[in-house]
Design a protein around this motif. Structure first.
Motif, PDB file in Angstrom:
ATOM      1  N   CYS A   1      46.211  30.879  34.190  1.00 33.40           N
ATOM      2  CA  CYS A   1      46.544  31.767  34.311  1.00 33.40           C
ATOM      3  C   CYS A   1      47.938  32.091  34.720  1.00 33.40           C
ATOM      4  O   CYS A   1      48.644  30.578  35.147  1.00 33.40           O
ATOM      5  N   SER A   2      48.719  32.592  34.123  1.00 30.44           N
ATOM      6  CA  SER A   2      49.918  32.821  34.676  1.00 30.44           C
ATOM      7  C   SER A   2      50.731  33.146  35.947  1.00 30.44           C
ATOM      8  O   SER A   2      51.961  31.673  36.427  1.00 30.44           O
ATOM      9  N   GLU A   3      50.070  32.829  37.146  1.00 32.32           N
ATOM     10  CA  GLU A   3      50.237  32.368  38.195  1.00 32.32           C
ATOM     11  C   GLU A   3      50.393  31.491  38.747  1.00 32.32           C
ATOM     12  O   GLU A   3      49.637  30.429  38.335  1.00 32.32           O
TER      13      GLU A   3
ATOM     14  N   GLY B   1      42.784  31.657  32.393  1.00 32.29           N
ATOM     15  CA  GLY B   1      43.307  33.151  32.066  1.00 32.29           C
ATOM     16  C   GLY B   1      43.216  33.929  30.756  1.00 32.29           C
ATOM     17  O   GLY B   1      43.302  34.256  29.867  1.00 32.29           O
TER      18      GLY B   1
ATOM     19  N   ARG C   1      44.339  40.117  30.417  1.00 35.31           N
ATOM     20  CA  ARG C   1      45.745  40.105  30.080  1.00 35.31           C
ATOM     21  C   ARG C   1      46.073  41.522  30.790  1.00 35.31           C
ATOM     22  O   ARG C   1      45.356  42.678  31.059  1.00 35.31           O
TER      23      ARG C   1
ATOM     24  N   LEU D   1      54.275  42.522  31.604  1.00 36.96           N
ATOM     25  CA  LEU D   1      54.644  41.381  32.170  1.00 36.96           C
ATOM     26  C   LEU D   1      55.328  42.592  33.725  1.00 36.96           C
ATOM     27  O   LEU D   1      55.599  42.115  34.255  1.00 36.96           O
TER      28      LEU D   1
ATOM     29  N   ALA E   1      55.064  42.097  26.199  1.00 35.74           N
ATOM     30  CA  ALA E   1      54.699  41.144  26.635  1.00 35.74           C
ATOM     31  C   ALA E   1      53.485  40.936  27.364  1.00 35.74           C
ATOM     32  O   ALA E   1      53.292  41.919  28.136  1.00 35.74           O
ATOM     33  N   TRP E   2      52.907  40.597  27.007  1.00 37.53           N
ATOM     34  CA  TRP E   2      51.867  40.162  27.893  1.00 37.53           C
ATOM     35  C   TRP E   2      51.802  38.812  29.028  1.00 37.53           C
ATOM     36  O   TRP E   2      52.151  38.206  28.355  1.00 37.53           O
ATOM     37  N   ARG E   3      50.797  38.697  29.995  1.00 39.83           N
ATOM     38  CA  ARG E   3      49.943  37.680  30.862  1.00 39.83           C
ATOM     39  C   ARG E   3      48.666  37.526  30.991  1.00 39.83           C
ATOM     40  O   ARG E   3      48.819  39.333  30.998  1.00 39.83           O
ATOM     41  N   TRP E   4      48.516  35.801  31.220  1.00 41.97           N
ATOM     42  CA  TRP E   4      47.077  36.209  31.525  1.00 41.97           C
ATOM     43  C   TRP E   4      46.996  35.526  32.462  1.00 41.97           C
ATOM     44  O   TRP E   4      47.174  34.529  32.994  1.00 41.97           O
ATOM     45  N   LEU E   5      45.965  36.741  33.027  1.00 39.17           N
ATOM     46  CA  LEU E   5      45.599  36.599  34.543  1.00 39.17           C
ATOM     47  C   LEU E   5      43.577  35.898  34.636  1.00 39.17           C
ATOM     48  O   LEU E   5      43.191  36.420  33.498  1.00 39.17           O
TER      49      LEU E   5
END
Length: 194
Positions: A21-23, A30, A33, A36, A46-50
């Motif tokens: 996970c991006s946290e 993660g 998605r 950001l 841009a994506w982040r994975w959680l």
């Protein structure tokens, strides 16, 4: 540190990944998605994975109306918002129309029975009428067995009835007159009335 929980495969949007996970400090995979920058997301970026817990937290803080004026919010919340576009009409009889009867040998009337109600009455001479021809006959007030002479006589009668010159200049029957003329023009050239 968040402890990894067993995965439920039924969550929509889950993508099996092994990256964490991006946290910060979270070791759970993660698999969901999220953009950001919350709120200002506009198209691919841009994506982040959680993990599931953090994507739930992200979604709880998401506000679609961030940055909108009160008028824009009201327009987006109208009951028919997004439905202003005209859409195409669907066929009344459904997707599968009747098959071409000449392609089948149907001695027990098993195939034709399904479409008997949509076919309408048959002509005594065995000639086939299209749906448009049936509507045109109905417009002229004729039955399916009408011949060319009946067609001509009924047309003459209706033109005299609806024409403004025969009604003291009254143009209230103009649409009916146009329908009668159009129906006659289509029918007089049809092979059935040849």
């Amino acid at each position: 540190m968040t402890e990894a929980k067993p995965r439920n495969p039924r969550f929509h949007g889950r993508i099996e990944r092994e990256d964490p996970c991006s946290e910060p400090g979270c070791t759970a995979p993660g698999e969901f998605r999220a953009p950001l920058t919350p709120g200002g997301f506009d198209g691919p970026g841009a994506w982040r994975w959680l993990c599931l817990d953090h994507v739930r937290e992200f979604n709880a803080g998401y506000n679609f109306f961030t940055g909108m004026s009160p008028e824009e919010i009201q327009a987006a919340q109208r009951p028919f918002s997004g439905w202003e576009r005209e859409t195409r009409a669907f066929a009344r009889a459904g997707a599968d129309g009747p098959p071409r009867w000449a392609d089948f040998s149907d001695p027990l009337d098993a195939i034709q029975a399904r479409f008997a109600a949509t076919r309408g009455a048959e002509r005594k001479d065995g000639r086939q009428l299209s749906g448009e021809q049936r509507r045109d006959l109905k417009t002229l007030g004729l039955d399916v067995d009408a011949d060319r002479r009946a067609l001509r006589n009924r047309y003459s009668e209706l033109v005299r009835r609806y024409h403004p010159d025969r009604n003291g200049g009254d143009r209230s029957h103009e649409k009916a007159l146009g329908d009668v003329i159009s129906a006659y023009q289509r029918l007089k050239g049809a092979e059935v009335f040849g």
